[in-house]
Write an enzyme that holds these catalytic residues in place. Structure first.
Site, PDB file in Angstrom:
ATOM      1  N   GLU A  27       0.760  -1.316   0.042  1.00 24.02           N
ATOM      2  CA  GLU A  27       0.173   0.017   0.166  1.00 24.02           C
ATOM      3  C   GLU A  27       0.995   1.181  -0.143  1.00 24.02           C
ATOM      4  OE1 GLU A  27      -1.062   2.974   3.023  1.00 24.02           O
ATOM      5  OE2 GLU A  27      -2.104   1.187   3.865  1.00 24.02           O
ATOM      6  N   GLU A  41      10.234   1.678   2.285  1.00 23.61           N
ATOM      7  CA  GLU A  41       9.071   1.635   2.836  1.00 23.61           C
ATOM      8  C   GLU A  41       9.093   0.260   3.644  1.00 23.61           C
ATOM      9  OE1 GLU A  41       6.688   3.881   2.731  1.00 23.61           O
ATOM     10  OE2 GLU A  41       8.082   5.059   1.443  1.00 23.61           O
TER      11      GLU A  41
HETATM   12 ZN    ZN Z   1       1.244   2.727   6.830  1.00 27.20          ZN
END
Ligand code: ZN
Length: 993
Positions: free
Chosen positions: A79, A152
């Site tokens: 995401e 990330e």
């Molecule tokens: Zn997050």
């Protein structure tokens, strides 16, 4: 204006085929003024749901089913990562670029336990389609670079780059975000329950990621997951707003061209029903100096029916509201009155976002030895309900709440479309009817019919789904002062061991890779790449402010503001009383006064009876303490605002109830008072870890301005300490507390202090004005003596220790007045800092979950903040470097335009009807008129890089002389930071002894 009191006219027909889509169903929902279109893309099977309304804040959301198969946080890392860039938009962080260069009113991405949703919203059509276009391309064609995955997800680095002798650590944005989440007791309880109630389903895994497991995720797995689940065949497009359906279909057909239908099984398997209850024991972190007594949390969670069985789900939701939803709820009351614990755990209630519903109830701050008693009490109470039923008025109250909240247009920090989206996905994701939850009038009618036919329906369902349901888990969470230490030690040992197992060459390689990542992160995107993002021009931005209809009037002799706004048949009433003259020693009692008078019995009614009356006649009742500077910063204002809302037909009763609360609330019921105090204490305490940056900002800001001082005194750690003392000393101090609250009531509640604020359609305004004089007549005319309390302020450097694995850093400066020319430029610079410098250095390079700046004229604060941050000293240095950077450099024209657009986006954030009326009231206190607002807007629109730089040179050189710092973190981290900081943090402890 078209007739907006009904749904939009249907523009397509069922069965119609256009642009490669087929219209499967059309249905109107007059109560929420929506016409719904259920549509399918013929080639790929992509599902589309458009809720056509009159709302110009259009919402577009792309949803995928993403069932996890482990706790690596794959769906969550994905995401974060897809939004980085695509082949067509080859930037390093497109998400950030959209955030700062569009008039988005909402842009986000959510990872749920079984789905991932990417929503964007805008009020400007051109902007909306720009956003939708880029978002769709990002999720369907992401670049998924290795660097993005490392940044990330997780990667290795040395605490001191290039020093191979320094410690080897794991970093990554999701990794640090989840470390923060795993420090919060509330999220830990929830996680333990979910894992154990659904042990054989996808819900046994943490889709967000367990920090211990995240580092095992590989780049290949990450890419594979995208290939599997991010195809149009597995997509649900949810669209809401006033743009027509065919325009959306033209757009979508372009987005979906080139895709074929794929074979995919993403269905969420049901959890098999357990045949016997289970018991789970676990621990959660508390502060080192905190006592372990009375810190156990005991929860029971049941797995219930399938979400797609809508009527059963709704009845279970009603039963949940009956059991624990209000102060009159029998299970809540039994648990609280038992004295076995302090208050209900925050997970108490129903969870409807999973395939099978879960109901939880539990007590926090109990004694470990009382767990069995708690369990028995829960079952005895349920059994008693099965035998004797629920109170009819209580049931009527809950049905009224379903009707009220179905009708109400709410837009807090989320667009109204998001609320409807949540409702739709509860059934749609599991192949149920997506529209069934929108038809609340029909649902209430059906349930009323069933209730008439079978008056025992609610108790029968309580027997079936609660008492006789063996699929349940008793989860006992014990406090552990060494929780974080142990975790940290295990981690350090593991890393040391791992490091020693690696040859020098491998260490050098890790170092080189970490350096490469840093280099990648600090490189600018090429101008060609940046130019790919479709942009608004400054000409596309509305030049004038949005005004709120306001009529000044007098009701009796009391000044009133009336806002004639479409509210769908609901009236919002705010009574704002001045509190600037409340003596200093009574100021900390103000939050408690609100909590207590609205929560106790009144006028001969017990508190349960009052709770029932409120549920039956009001949509909600609340109180707020608000303060700020006047527009020219020449003075300050302080108010307590008591607010309620009600359907028009209930207004006379609602006003009577409020009248009883203000004039006749009964402060004698000691046990109830004690419970309300505990509840407030616990809520405040558990708010710290999830919003530590806000607490840090309050702590630092309190040293600079009187409004910020009040904010800290009422809502920050000062209030927490105050309330801890009251709670701990309740036995001795209760009479004193009562006297003080009575005194406050006398000082505050009179006509001279009052301003009334009304928001409704004309018909609603009239009913309020006809009925409120009765309340006003009961208010005394004036106060006796008025003095203004003034605290003394001085800058601080505070290190506040909390049990958390990450830090929250705030560096705060004083701001000029709203009407000062510099305000527009400081507003822009806060946006630019958040979107650019701080984002880059604190989040992207520093690995914190967030780095941001805010300009708050009302409290007079300009803040630099970090959130879930692995650093303290480095972050404070970045705050200073940022000031130097903007004082020495002019930003580019391109950055300037983006900063202007995102600042206007913030100023133009849409509000719901209640919010519009409320903000008009707040502006009236500050003396901010439309003329000033237009001037500020002109100042924003006419900003230039030169003007910005000049303003910041002047501002930073002066304001930093009285800067104030506060850090919330673990004591070890604070001590560590103090070794390196020139100006030491003064250590404070927040634990409750
Ligand atoms: Zn997050």
């Amino acid at each position: 204006m078209s007739d907006q009191s009904n749904s939009p006219q249907p523009t397509l027909q069922t069965g119609e085929e256009l642009y490669g889509f087929k219209v499967l169903r059309i249905k109107t929902f007059p109560e929420i003024r929506v016409t719904a279109y259920e549509i399918e893309h013929k080639k790929t099977g992509a599902k589309v749901l458009h809720l056509h309304s009159f709302d110009r804040e259009n919402l577009y959301a792309i949803g995928f089913r993403t069932p996890p198969s482990d706790s690596t946080g794959l769906p969550h890392i994905l995401e974060h990562s897809v939004l980085a860039g695509s082949e067509k938009y080859p930037l390093k962080d497109v998400f950030k670029e959209l955030m700062r260069s569009t008039l988005q009113t909402f842009i986000n991405a959510f990872t749920y336990p079984d789905k991932t949703i990417y929503p964007v919203a805008s009020q400007i059509k051109k902007d909306f389609f720009n956003l939708a276009r880029v978002y769709t391309d990002l999720v369907l064609h992401p670049r998924m670079l290795k660097e993005t995955f490392l940044q990330e997800g997780h990667h290795l680095e040395f605490t001191t780059p290039d020093d191979l002798a320094s410690d080897l650590i794991i970093s990554g944005i999701v990794y640090n975000e989840m470390k923060g989440a795993y420090s919060s007791s509330d999220s830990l309880i929830y996680k333990v329950l979910q894992e154990n109630v659904y042990p054989d389903s996808v819900y046994a895994f943490d889709s967000g990621g367990d920090p211990d497991v995240i580092p095992t995720l590989t780049y290949e797995q990450f890419r594979e997951f995208h290939r599997t689940y991010y195809s149009p065949t597995n997509t649900r497009f949810f669209i809401y707003g006033d743009i027509t359906t065919s325009e959306h279909l033209v757009f979508l057909s372009e987005m979906l061209s080139g895709f074929e239908r794929v074979e995919i099984d993403s269905s969420i398997k049901s959890q098999n029903r357990l045949t016997a209850p289970r018991v789970i024991r676990n621990t959660y972190p508390i502060g080192k100096d905190e006592s372990l007594r009375h810190k156990t949390m005991a929860n029971i969670a049941w797995m219930m029916s399938d979400n797609t069985d809508y009527e059963t789900s709704l009845i279970l939701e009603i039963i949940s509201a009956l059991l624990v939803g209000s102060a009159a709820s029998p299970l809540r009351k039994a648990l609280i009155d038992s004295g076995l614990g302090e208050d209900l755990t925050p997970v108490s209630g129903i969870e409807a976002d999973l395939k099978q519903l879960m109901f939880c109830v539990g007590l926090r701050n109990a004694q470990s030895s009382d767990v069995q008693k708690i369990e028995k009490l829960i079952f005895d109470t349920l059994q008693n309900i099965v035998e004797n039923g629920f109170d009819n008025e209580l049931i009527e109250g809950v049905l009224h709440q379903v009707e009220f909240h179905g009708k109400e247009i709410v837009r807090g920090s989320y667009p109204y479309g998001i609320a409807l989206m949540g409702n739709v996905f509860q059934t749609w994701l599991y192949d149920g009817d997506p529209l069934i939850g929108l038809d609340f009038p029909l649902a209430i009618k059906n349930i009323r019919e069933r209730w008439t036919v079978d008056p025992q329906i609610f108790q029968k369902m309580t027997k079936q789904w609660f008492v006789d349901n063996p699929h349940r888990v008793l989860a006992i969470m014990e406090p552990d002062a060494d929780f974080n230490d142990k975790k940290e030690k295990t981690y350090q040992n593991k890393m040391a061991e791992f490091k020693s197992s690696l040859p020098e060459s491998k260490l050098a390689q890790i170092n080189a890779q970490a350096k490469e990542l840093k280099k990648f992160q600090s490189e600018q995107d090429s101008p060609q790449a940046a130019a790919t993002i479709p942009k608004l021009k400054l000409e596309d931005i509305p030049k004038s402010i949005d005004t709120i209809p306001t009529q000044n009037s007098l009701i009796r002799d009391v000044p009133a503001l009336e806002h004639d706004i479409f509210t769908n048949g609901i009236a919002y009433v705010d009574l704002a009383f001045d509190i600037a003259h409340v003596p200093e020693e009574l100021q900390p009692y103000l939050p408690l006064m609100g909590k207590i008078i609205t929560g106790m019995g009144a006028a001969g009614f017990s508190y349960e009876e009052m709770a029932k009356r409120i549920a039956l006649k009001m949509g909600g009742l609340g109180y707020d303490l608000s303060t700020g500077f006047s527009a020219d910063a020449g003075s300050t204002w302080q108010k307590v605002i008591i607010s309620f809302n009600a359907l028009y037909r209930n207004l006379p009763d609602a006003i009577n109830i409020l009248s009883d609360i203000i004039f006749a609330s009964d402060l004698s019921a000691e046990a109830r008072m004690k419970d309300l105090i505990s509840e407030r204490k616990n809520n405040l305490q558990s708010a710290i870890v999830p919003s530590g940056h806000i607490f840090a900002k309050m702590a630092a800001g309190a040293a600079l301005t009187v409004p910020a001082y009040r904010d800290e005194q009422w809502h920050g750690r000062t209030q927490l300490k105050f309330i801890q003392n009251i709670a701990n000393d309740f036995g001795r101090s209760k009479q004193d507390l009562r006297d003080k609250l009575e005194l406050l009531r006398k000082i505050i509640f009179n006509r001279e202090n009052l301003v009334i604020n009304l928001t409704a359609e004309d018909a609603g305004l009239k009913i309020v004005k006809d009925n409120i004089p009765e309340l006003l007549d009961r208010l005394p005319a004036s106060v006796t003596a008025k003095t203004e309390a003034k605290p003394s302020l001085f800058p601080v450097s505070a290190g506040i220790s909390i049990p958390a694995q990450v830090s929250y850093v705030a560096y705060v400066l004083k701001t000029p007045a709203y009407t000062d020319q510099a305000s527009a430029l400081l507003m822009i610079s806060a946006k630019e800092l958040s979107n650019n410098y701080l984002y880059k250095h604190i989040r992207v390079q520093g690995g914190a979950y967030g780095g941001m700046s805010s300009f708050d004229q009302s409290l007079g604060l300009f803040s630099f903040l970090s959130y879930r941050d692995p650093h303290i000293v480095e972050t404070l240095q970045i705050f200073k470097d940022a000031q130097a950077f903007y004082s020495q450099n002019e930003i580019s024209i391109g950055d300037m335009e983006k900063a202007i657009i995102s600042t206007i986006g913030m100023v133009d954030k849409p509000l719901d009807p209640a919010g519009r009326g409320y903000i008009a009231l707040i502006r009236s206190f500050a003396g901010i008129n439309d003329d000033m607002r237009q001037k500020l807007r002109n100042g924003i629109l006419s900003a230039t890089p030169r003007k910005l730089k000049n303003a910041l040179v002047d501002y930073f050189s002066l304001a930093t002389k009285s800067a104030s710092v506060a850090v919330y973190s673990a004591p070890e981290k604070l001590n560590e930071a103090n070794k390196r900081l020139e100006e030491k943090l003064v250590m404070e402890n927040l634990s409750d002894e």
